[in-house]
Structures are given as structure tokens and as C-alpha cells.
Motif scaffolding. Structure first.
Motif, short mmCIF file in Angstrom:
data_model
loop_
_atom_site.label_atom_id
_atom_site.label_comp_id
_atom_site.label_asym_id
_atom_site.label_seq_id
_atom_site.Cartn_x
_atom_site.Cartn_y
_atom_site.Cartn_z
N GLN A 54 50.41 42.79 25.70
CA GLN A 54 51.34 42.08 24.82
C GLN A 54 50.78 40.79 24.25
OE1 GLN A 54 54.49 41.86 27.81
NE2 GLN A 54 55.65 43.41 26.73
N GLN A 55 49.86 40.16 24.99
CA GLN A 55 49.32 38.88 24.52
C GLN A 55 47.96 38.65 25.16
OE1 GLN A 55 51.74 35.46 25.44
NE2 GLN A 55 50.45 34.03 24.32
N VAL A 56 47.07 38.01 24.38
CA VAL A 56 45.73 37.64 24.86
C VAL A 56 45.50 36.17 24.52
CG1 VAL A 56 43.25 38.10 24.74
CG2 VAL A 56 44.88 39.99 24.44
N ARG A 57 44.94 35.44 25.49
CA ARG A 57 44.53 34.05 25.27
C ARG A 57 43.04 33.95 25.61
NH1 ARG A 57 49.32 34.59 27.19
NH2 ARG A 57 48.57 34.83 29.32
N ALA A 58 42.24 33.64 24.62
CA ALA A 58 40.79 33.58 24.81
C ALA A 58 40.26 32.23 24.32
CB ALA A 58 40.10 34.72 24.07
N LEU A 116 49.56 39.78 19.98
CA LEU A 116 48.98 38.58 19.40
C LEU A 116 47.92 38.02 20.34
CD1 LEU A 116 51.95 36.55 17.87
CD2 LEU A 116 50.05 37.60 16.64
N ALA A 117 46.86 37.46 19.74
CA ALA A 117 45.80 36.84 20.51
C ALA A 117 45.54 35.45 19.95
CB ALA A 117 44.52 37.67 20.46
N SER A 118 45.36 34.48 20.85
CA SER A 118 44.98 33.14 20.43
C SER A 118 43.54 32.88 20.84
CB SER A 118 45.90 32.09 21.06
OG SER A 118 45.79 32.09 22.47
N PHE A 119 42.80 32.19 19.96
CA PHE A 119 41.38 31.95 20.17
C PHE A 119 41.06 30.47 19.95
CE2 PHE A 119 41.82 36.29 18.61
CZ PHE A 119 41.00 37.03 19.44
N GLU A 120 40.21 29.93 20.81
CA GLU A 120 39.72 28.56 20.64
C GLU A 120 38.22 28.58 20.90
OE1 GLU A 120 40.09 24.10 22.68
OE2 GLU A 120 41.17 25.81 23.54
N ILE A 128 39.45 34.24 29.46
CA ILE A 128 40.29 35.20 28.77
C ILE A 128 41.39 35.64 29.74
CG2 ILE A 128 38.76 37.15 29.35
CD1 ILE A 128 39.65 38.39 26.62
N GLU A 129 42.62 35.66 29.25
CA GLU A 129 43.76 36.12 30.03
C GLU A 129 44.53 37.14 29.20
OE1 GLU A 129 47.80 34.30 32.12
OE2 GLU A 129 45.97 33.11 32.05
N VAL A 130 44.76 38.30 29.79
CA VAL A 130 45.44 39.40 29.11
C VAL A 130 46.75 39.68 29.83
CG1 VAL A 130 45.25 41.76 28.26
CG2 VAL A 130 43.18 40.35 28.50
N SER A 131 47.85 39.55 29.11
CA SER A 131 49.18 39.74 29.70
C SER A 131 49.78 41.05 29.21
CB SER A 131 50.11 38.59 29.29
OG SER A 131 49.60 37.36 29.73
N GLY A 177 51.82 43.43 34.30
CA GLY A 177 51.00 42.48 35.02
C GLY A 177 50.08 41.73 34.10
N ALA A 178 49.11 41.04 34.68
CA ALA A 178 48.17 40.24 33.90
C ALA A 178 46.83 40.17 34.63
CB ALA A 178 48.72 38.83 33.69
N LEU A 179 45.78 39.94 33.85
CA LEU A 179 44.43 39.79 34.38
C LEU A 179 43.78 38.59 33.68
CD1 LEU A 179 43.37 43.51 34.40
CD2 LEU A 179 43.21 42.03 36.41
N ALA A 180 43.00 37.82 34.44
CA ALA A 180 42.33 36.65 33.87
C ALA A 180 40.91 36.55 34.40
CB ALA A 180 43.11 35.38 34.20
N PHE A 181 40.00 36.11 33.51
CA PHE A 181 38.59 35.94 33.85
C PHE A 181 38.14 34.56 33.38
CE2 PHE A 181 34.18 36.17 32.16
CZ PHE A 181 33.50 36.32 33.36
N ASP A 182 37.30 33.92 34.18
CA ASP A 182 36.75 32.61 33.87
C ASP A 182 35.26 32.65 34.15
OD1 ASP A 182 35.97 29.95 33.74
OD2 ASP A 182 37.60 29.19 34.98
N LEU A 183 34.45 32.43 33.11
CA LEU A 183 33.00 32.50 33.27
C LEU A 183 32.48 31.48 34.28
CD1 LEU A 183 30.38 33.86 32.24
CD2 LEU A 183 30.23 32.02 30.53
N GLU A 184 33.19 30.38 34.46
CA GLU A 184 32.76 29.40 35.44
C GLU A 184 33.11 29.80 36.87
OE1 GLU A 184 34.25 25.64 34.00
OE2 GLU A 184 32.58 25.43 32.60
N ASP A 185 33.74 30.96 37.02
CA ASP A 185 33.99 31.58 38.33
C ASP A 185 33.73 33.07 38.15
OD1 ASP A 185 34.74 32.06 40.94
OD2 ASP A 185 36.89 31.89 40.57
N LEU A 186 32.51 33.40 37.77
CA LEU A 186 32.22 34.72 37.16
C LEU A 186 32.15 35.88 38.13
CD1 LEU A 186 29.02 35.17 37.88
CD2 LEU A 186 28.64 33.99 35.74
#
Length: 402
Positions: free
Chosen positions: A164-168, A266-270, A284-287, A291-300
Motif C-alpha cells: 500500500q505504501q513505500v518510503r525510501a 504511493l511511494a515517497s523518495f528522498e 526502505i520500508e514497505v507497508s 504487515g510491513a518490512l523495513a531495511f536499513d543499510l546501516e544495519d545491513l
């Protein structure tokens, strides 16, 4: 030129360009045949650079057998099988097309090109070459971080339901200091765009990769926060400079945009180089509706997973440590819990390319996928130039792949 499938002999690689990406790619070429059971060995045959002394020093440090200052001569050599391009974006198209037309397999750093027109020509050349058994791939390396690949797999399995939504976001701060010298990445004729193309390309590709959807329309803004920077000692070779010791920054420092995905989300990008305190923060967080899943390269080495189908008293994000042998790529490395790093994605990139060459199958991301990202970048730039109007992303196929 038609290339026969690999038959167990070593594949000889020429890498054109060196520097930061040259070091990272060299680690990949060195590590892949040592840690993975590849169907064909690889030889780091030739390193190509503009200056004989500097390319010789890099070759000795990284383990390349020969050096050259003439990429055209190297591409013409019959003993070269793979051309790896890590030069600035303004030379990608010329080198890649020449290599593909010469029957060489090609790995090209991202973004694929500086313009949509260049990317279309590259995708056309790749399609023509594929008819003769030649493969090509774009270096969107973050796809090959095991946790990011596993994120894609979990979404494909439906564990979070309908997306439903992506935040990257990709946030860095290396340009916050206004006295940081002008470099090629800050000039449009060399880099194509700034934060948008350099790191924004990564989050566009990763969003499309993990969701299996494409960005169809965008609205966004870009900003150049510091418009002039001092020339470094070697800055005289940069074009477009003006004034006593200063040159013009002709690309963006910051891009913020929203995208509509093909599945309706919808996806938001910065993408920014001015996020003070953030060194290499790709998230990146995908809702979804389950449920939802999130990834952070600084905790790869981990993912965050939220399962909203659990009872209310058991809900909350759970940390998944992605170091088990069952996780993508991990079985070739260390026992569970022994972490991988940034450089391992470049090794996995080599593994997938070599296996694709041996099997005669097209590895991903293809040049056509790289073109797709280039078209999103172009749409963001057009939107920013038109007061953040919604802009449709072009979708027509290049002539060679229709």
C-alpha cells in the motif's frame, strides 16, 4: 559477433576506470571465485585508466595482471570476455555500446547513463548483443545485500499482503561543508545529475526490485544548496568552472519526490547529500495490508518485520537476523551470526553475472531495467522544472527490444 557459451574456461575481465568503485568491483572479482562454486573461473586481466602511473598503482594494489590507457584497444582484444565499466556516467554509453558490439559481456555501474537517449541506445545495443549470446547487467549492487534480496522474497511470498505504501530514502552528508572542493559528481556534463542520479537511482531501483512494481508517475522538487565550490588542486581539468578558484555546481544536492507505483501504491523518495550526520543511510520500508518490512543499510544484516495478523498483545516489529545459510547468498560465507559487509554485494554481483554468462540466461538488472530507472530520473527532473507537476514516466521500449 556471436559468442559461444562458456565451457569451464576462465573468463578474462577488463575493468575500465578505477577509484572508489574500481576498488569495490575489484574486491568482487577477487572474492567471487574464492568463496563461491562458480561454473567458470575469472581472471582479472586488464585495468584501464587515463593515466599510466595511477592505473599501474591501482592494478598492483587490487591484483589486475595488466594495465592500459586505451579502452578501445582493450575492447578489441579477442582474449577479453567481460568489460566492467566504472567510469563517470558521461562515458558509459560509448564504452558499453562499443563493448557489446565487439561481443563482450558488459557490467556497467549505475546509473546506466546520463540521459534517457543514451540509456535507450545502450538498451538497444544490449538487445542486439543478446541475440548473439552476449549478456549485460547494471550494477545496482544493493539488490544483492542478502537482507534486501530476502525482503524482496518475503514480499513476493505475500507475507505483508498487498503493498500500500513505500518510503525510501538515501541520505548522506558529504557535501554539507561548503568548502568541499568541486568534483566531477557535481557537474552535469560528467554526472548527469547530482543526488538524484547518484543515490536516488538506488532507491528507485530497490523500490521496483522489492515490490515487483514500476514507478509510473512522479511529482518532485530538486535543490542545489551550495551553488559554487572551490576548485581542488586538480580542478583545472573540470569544465564549466568560473571565477578565481571557484567553480559552478550544476547538479542537484537534494531531491524529494513522490511516485505512483503500477500496483496502485504511493511511494515517497528522498535523495540528499545534505542530511547532516547521515553517512550512508539507505532505508526502505514497505507497508502492506497484512504487515510491513523495513531495511536499513546501516544495519545491513537484518530486517524489521511487522505481522499485523498476530493477536494484539503480540504485535510489534521483530528483528530478523539475515545470516542463516537458508538466506540469499549467505551459505557461501560464515556461520550464522557472523556478519557480512558493504563489499559483499559486489561479490554477489560477480556471482550472478558469471552464472548468467555460463547458463546463457540474462542476469538482472538488465540494461532495459536500467533504462527504466533512467526514465524515472528524467521524469523527476521534468517535474521539478514544472513546479512539481505530476509527470508520467515514459514506457515505450527501445527499437531493439520491442
Amino acid at each position: 559477433m556471436t559468442r559461444e557459451p562458456a565451457t569451464g574456461r576462465a573468463l578474462r575481465v577488463a575493468m575500465i576506470g578505477h577509484g572508489f568503485m574500481g576498488a569495490a568491483h575489484s574486491v568482487g572479482w577477487r572474492q567471487a571465485p574464492r568463496m563461491f562454486d562458480l561454473p567458470d573461473d575469472v581472471e582479472m586481466a586488464v585495468l584501464v585508466g587515463r593515466t599510466a602511473d595511477s592505473v599501474q598503482r591501482a592494478a598492483e594494489q587490487w591484483g589486475w595482471a595488466e594495465t592500459s590507457t586505451d579502452w578501445r584497444e582493450v575492447i578489441a582484444r579477442p582474449d577479453i570476455d567481460i568489460v566492467d565499466i566504472v567510469t563517470p556516467g558521461d562515458s558509459h554509453a560509448e564504452i558499453a555500446i562499443a563493448a557489446l558490439d565487439a561481443g563482450k559481456h558488459v557490467l556497467c555501474e549505475k546509473p546506466l547513463a546520463n540521459t534517457v537517449e543514451e540509456a535507450e541506445a545502450m538498451a538497444d545495443a544490449a538487445a542486439r548483443a543478446a541475440e548473439h549470446g552476449v549478456v549485460s547487467m547494471v550494477g545496482f549492487t544493493y539488490r544483492r545485500v542478502p537482507a534486501a534480496t530476502f525482503l524482496r522474497d518475503l514480499i513476493a511470498e505475500g507475507v505483508i499482503g498487498r503493498v500500500q505504501q513505500v518510503r525510501a530514502a538515501y541520505r548522506q552528508d558529504w557535501l554539507v561543508d561548503p568548502e568541499m572542493p568541486l568534483a566531477w559528481r557535481l557537474q552535469k556534463e560528467h554526472a548527469g545529475s547530482g543526488a538524484l542520479g547518484d543515490i536516488g537511482a538506488h532507491i528507485i531501483d530497490l523500490t521496483q526490485f522489492v515490490t515487483g512494481q514500476t514507478v509510473e508517475a512522479v511529482t518532485g522538487v530538486t535543490e542545489t544548496i551550495v551553488s559554487r565550490r572551490p576548485l581542488s588542486a586538480g580542478g583545472s581539468g573540470l569544465s564549466g568552472t568560473a571565477g578565481a578558484g571557484y567553480g559552478d555546481v550544476t547538479v542537484d544536492d537534494l531531491a524529494l519526490f513522490t511516485g505512483r507505483l503500477s500496483g496502485g501504491a504511493l511511494a515517497s523518495f528522498e535523495a540528499t547529500r545534505f542530511a547532516t550526520g547521515r553517512k550512508n543511510a539507505l532505508t526502505i520500508e514497505v507497508s502492506g495490508d497484512r504487515g510491513a518490512l523495513a531495511f536499513d543499510l546501516e544495519d545491513l544484516n537484518s530486517l524489521q518485520f511487522y505481522d499485523r495478523t498476530l493477536p494484539d498483545d503480540r504485535q510489534g516489529f521483530t528483528k530478523i537476523i539475515v545470516t542463516e545459510a537458508a538466506h540469499p547468498y549467505v551459505a557461501a560465507w560464515w556461520p550464522a551470526g557472523h556478519m557480512l559487509g558493504y563489499e559483499h554485494g559486489f561479490t554477489h554481483q560477480v556471482v550472478d553475472l558469471v552464472r548468467g554468462i555460463h547458463d546463457g540466461t540474462a542476469p538482472h538488472p538488465s540494461f532495459a531495467e536500467g533504462l527504466g530507472v533512467q526514465r524515472v530520473l528524467d521524469a523527476v527532473e521534468r517535474s521539478a522544472a514544472d513546479d512539481a507537476a505530476w509527470v508520467r514516466v515514459r514506457t515505450e521500449a527501445p527499437v531493439g527490444i520491442r
